[in-house]
Design a protein around this motif. Sequence first.
Motif, PDB file in Angstrom:
ATOM      1  N   UNK A  50       0.821  -1.211   0.000  1.00 47.97           N
ATOM      2  CA  UNK A  50       0.000   0.000   0.000  1.00 47.97           C
ATOM      3  C   UNK A  50       0.856   1.263   0.000  1.00 47.97           C
ATOM      4  N   UNK A  51       1.938   1.257   0.773  1.00 46.74           N
ATOM      5  CA  UNK A  51       2.822   2.422   0.794  1.00 46.74           C
ATOM      6  C   UNK A  51       3.474   2.623  -0.573  1.00 46.74           C
ATOM      7  N   UNK A  52       3.896   1.541  -1.212  1.00 51.38           N
ATOM      8  CA  UNK A  52       4.453   1.608  -2.564  1.00 51.38           C
ATOM      9  C   UNK A  52       3.433   2.257  -3.506  1.00 51.38           C
ATOM     10  N   UNK A  53       2.200   1.762  -3.460  1.00 48.03           N
ATOM     11  CA  UNK A  53       1.133   2.287  -4.330  1.00 48.03           C
ATOM     12  C   UNK A  53       0.897   3.765  -4.023  1.00 48.03           C
ATOM     13  N   UNK A  54       0.807   4.089  -2.739  1.00 49.28           N
ATOM     14  CA  UNK A  54       0.550   5.460  -2.306  1.00 49.28           C
ATOM     15  C   UNK A  54       1.597   6.427  -2.858  1.00 49.28           C
ATOM     16  N   UNK A  62       1.477  10.900   1.816  1.00 52.41           N
ATOM     17  CA  UNK A  62       2.680  10.892   2.619  1.00 52.41           C
ATOM     18  C   UNK A  62       2.882   9.608   3.390  1.00 52.41           C
ATOM     19  N   UNK A  63       1.793   8.972   3.776  1.00 53.07           N
ATOM     20  CA  UNK A  63       1.904   7.740   4.542  1.00 53.07           C
ATOM     21  C   UNK A  63       0.602   6.952   4.421  1.00 53.07           C
ATOM     22  N   UNK A  64       0.568   5.827   5.093  1.00 51.09           N
ATOM     23  CA  UNK A  64      -0.637   5.000   5.115  1.00 51.09           C
ATOM     24  C   UNK A  64      -0.879   4.516   6.543  1.00 51.09           C
ATOM     25  N   UNK A  65      -2.140   4.238   6.840  1.00 52.64           N
ATOM     26  CA  UNK A  65      -2.484   3.641   8.131  1.00 52.64           C
ATOM     27  C   UNK A  65      -2.196   2.150   8.075  1.00 52.64           C
ATOM     28  N   UNK A  66      -2.275   1.510   9.209  1.00 55.38           N
ATOM     29  CA  UNK A  66      -2.069   0.057   9.275  1.00 55.38           C
ATOM     30  C   UNK A  66      -3.174  -0.663   8.518  1.00 55.38           C
ATOM     31  N   UNK A  67      -2.845  -1.763   7.841  1.00 53.53           N
ATOM     32  CA  UNK A  67      -3.852  -2.537   7.114  1.00 53.53           C
ATOM     33  C   UNK A  67      -4.909  -3.115   8.059  1.00 53.53           C
ATOM     34  N   UNK A  68      -6.148  -3.136   7.564  1.00 52.54           N
ATOM     35  CA  UNK A  68      -7.265  -3.710   8.302  1.00 52.54           C
ATOM     36  C   UNK A  68      -7.832  -4.837   7.449  1.00 52.54           C
ATOM     37  N   UNK A  69      -8.008  -5.999   8.044  1.00 52.22           N
ATOM     38  CA  UNK A  69      -8.542  -7.151   7.319  1.00 52.22           C
ATOM     39  C   UNK A  69     -10.037  -6.968   7.075  1.00 52.22           C
ATOM     40  N   UNK A  70     -10.446  -7.086   5.812  1.00 47.84           N
ATOM     41  CA  UNK A  70     -11.855  -6.986   5.421  1.00 47.84           C
ATOM     42  C   UNK A  70     -12.164  -8.075   4.411  1.00 47.84           C
ATOM     43  N   UNK A  71     -12.545  -9.243   4.876  1.00 53.04           N
ATOM     44  CA  UNK A  71     -12.865 -10.354   3.985  1.00 53.04           C
ATOM     45  C   UNK A  71     -11.649 -10.813   3.201  1.00 53.04           C
ATOM     46  N   UNK A  72     -11.751 -10.758   1.880  1.00 55.04           N
ATOM     47  CA  UNK A  72     -10.669 -11.231   1.022  1.00 55.04           C
ATOM     48  C   UNK A  72      -9.634 -10.152   0.705  1.00 55.04           C
ATOM     49  N   UNK A  82      -0.633  18.157   3.550  1.00 51.95           N
ATOM     50  CA  UNK A  82       0.367  18.544   4.546  1.00 51.95           C
ATOM     51  C   UNK A  82      -0.045  18.167   5.961  1.00 51.95           C
ATOM     52  N   UNK A  83      -1.355  18.027   6.170  1.00 55.43           N
ATOM     53  CA  UNK A  83      -1.833  17.657   7.506  1.00 55.43           C
ATOM     54  C   UNK A  83      -2.031  16.153   7.670  1.00 55.43           C
ATOM     55  N   UNK A  84      -1.775  15.382   6.620  1.00 54.39           N
ATOM     56  CA  UNK A  84      -1.913  13.923   6.706  1.00 54.39           C
ATOM     57  C   UNK A  84      -3.345  13.462   6.894  1.00 54.39           C
TER      58      UNK A  84
END
Length: 113
Positions: A50-54, A62-72, A82-84
């Motif tokens: 996800x960070x690569x894609x972002x 600028x960043x990504x949150x932690x992955x959350x499992x949602x089904x598949x 600038x404020x994220x």
Amino acid sequence: MKTALAVLMLSVCTFANAQEIKTAERDLADEVGSIDLKAGVTKNQAGAIALFYCERHIGGCGSTDAPVSQGSNWQITPRTGTDGSPDKDKILVGKHSGKVSWSKGPPLIYFRW
């Protein structure tokens, strides 16, 4: 003699300029490494993907949150500006398909396993 020299030079130049075509999918595979899609993409791998894609496909990301499992899929919230601020659209990483998508960007298929 001149013709033979010209043919030789053309052959050498063609061979010397041959390069592997780099695609976004290949760049992703080179960065993340091997993934066993049968076992599934791990949370850490999904975060790296996800960070690569972002960084490459979401302007101002600028960043990504932690992955959350949602089904598949793993769902990852990109942070932009600038404020994220959290983006309303999630990056989706298919646990067993290798597909990476975001509603406003190009889909990628993770192909190295």
